[in-house]
Design a protein around this motif. Sequence first.
Motif, PDB file in Angstrom:
ATOM      1  N   LEU A   1      10.144 158.384 138.528  1.00 25.51           N
ATOM      2  CA  LEU A   1      10.949 159.496 139.068  1.00 25.51           C
ATOM      3  C   LEU A   1      10.152 160.794 139.088  1.00 25.51           C
ATOM      4  O   LEU A   1      10.265 161.595 140.022  1.00 25.51           O
TER       5      LEU A   1
ATOM      6  N   LEU B   1       9.429 162.995 142.295  1.00 21.30           N
ATOM      7  CA  LEU B   1       9.869 164.394 142.289  1.00 21.30           C
ATOM      8  C   LEU B   1       8.712 165.339 142.595  1.00 21.30           C
ATOM      9  O   LEU B   1       8.848 166.278 143.381  1.00 21.30           O
TER      10      LEU B   1
ATOM     11  N   SER C   1      10.217 162.487 133.274  1.00 19.10           N
ATOM     12  CA  SER C   1      10.088 162.849 134.699  1.00 19.10           C
ATOM     13  C   SER C   1       9.839 164.343 134.856  1.00 19.10           C
ATOM     14  O   SER C   1       9.041 164.768 135.705  1.00 19.10           O
TER      15      SER C   1
END
Length: 405
Positions: free
Chosen positions: A348, A352, A32
Amino acid sequence: MLKDTFKIAIDSMRANKGRALLTMLGIIIGISSVIAALSIGQAAQSVILEQVQGLGSNTITITSGNFASAFRSRAAALSTLNSKLDYRIINLLDNSIKFPEIEQISPESTSAQEIFYKSKTENASVYGITPAMFNVRQLTLGDGRLINEDDQLKVKRNIVLGSNITNSLFGESDAIGKDVKIKGLTFKVVGILEEKGNSNFDEAVYIPLSTLSNLITGTKNVNQIVVKVKNEDQIDTLTGKIQQSLLKYYKLRDLEKAPFSVISSKDILSLTESITSIFTVLLASIAGISLIVGGIGIMNIMLVSVSERTREIGLRKAIGARQNAILLQFLIEAVVLTLSGGLIGMVLGIILGILIGLVGGFAVGISLSAVILSVSVSVSIGVVFGFYPAYRAARLNPIDALKYE
């Protein structure tokens, strides 16, 4: 066999959900972080390049001061910031016979001043410009008119405002025809520029160069001269010609000692791309450290799994399972763990990146290469860090394994 092996790997993860999740955590964080860093880096690069291109395409900028020497000492840096170009250089360049490649010349001088309108005050860069500046800098008129030759010749106190300054001083009301004050002098607003977006030009105001020189700064010398080139192919040739002409004008031989810098838009774009690419790689490399940590965690957990399942391995070997089958089973279990973590980390990372883009005010696009990278890196980590535990499991002696308590 592969189908059964995958099923065993999934069953093993289900049987130890907490341990599997903790094992994948390093991979999730690493993937991520890498995807977010790459996505944000690419988005930031696009924004910066767009801003640089907004300064004017096919242009060459002659600035006061030598930027190469400015990094050597504090005194040199201050000298560069405070120096100005001799205004007679404008006439030197305005020669269509000597410089047929030049389309337009835009001499510019700036001064930081406070702009007053009734009870409101704003700090802004006051640009002293000629009419050519708006075309060279690719600035578009939103309302009213631009500074013209008559304003320049007659040293008129007319002013064009950037979009942000207009909003700050006038809000929703019409600014055209209103008076603002700079250094105690009254200026009439004759025009408003369209918003350029993420640009210093939106925060600036523009008056005739003659007005700035005579009424505000008291000097005819300028901060910079921007030259618009007719064709992009002529930029390098013209840059060299300008440098040689200025060296001759200042009676110098070495560019390192010159009180000026000549920078083309191609140079700025190339330098900007290099810098932003380096920062993107740096961010991704830092984030990638967590992938190594995650890989070590995978290896440790797989060693624990081999230890816990020693009797199972011995039983499989006793009924005819070969070393390759045992090796493949544990390798696939490691890959399933890392791939699952990689897919979760990919999702993720995308979320983000989008959230940071929303906070930062720029669009973040997720490239296909980032997705492919997350999958391939996850599988690679599973193979690399899962190989030793799998090899150790495959090499177990079936008799010793069956005796293991």
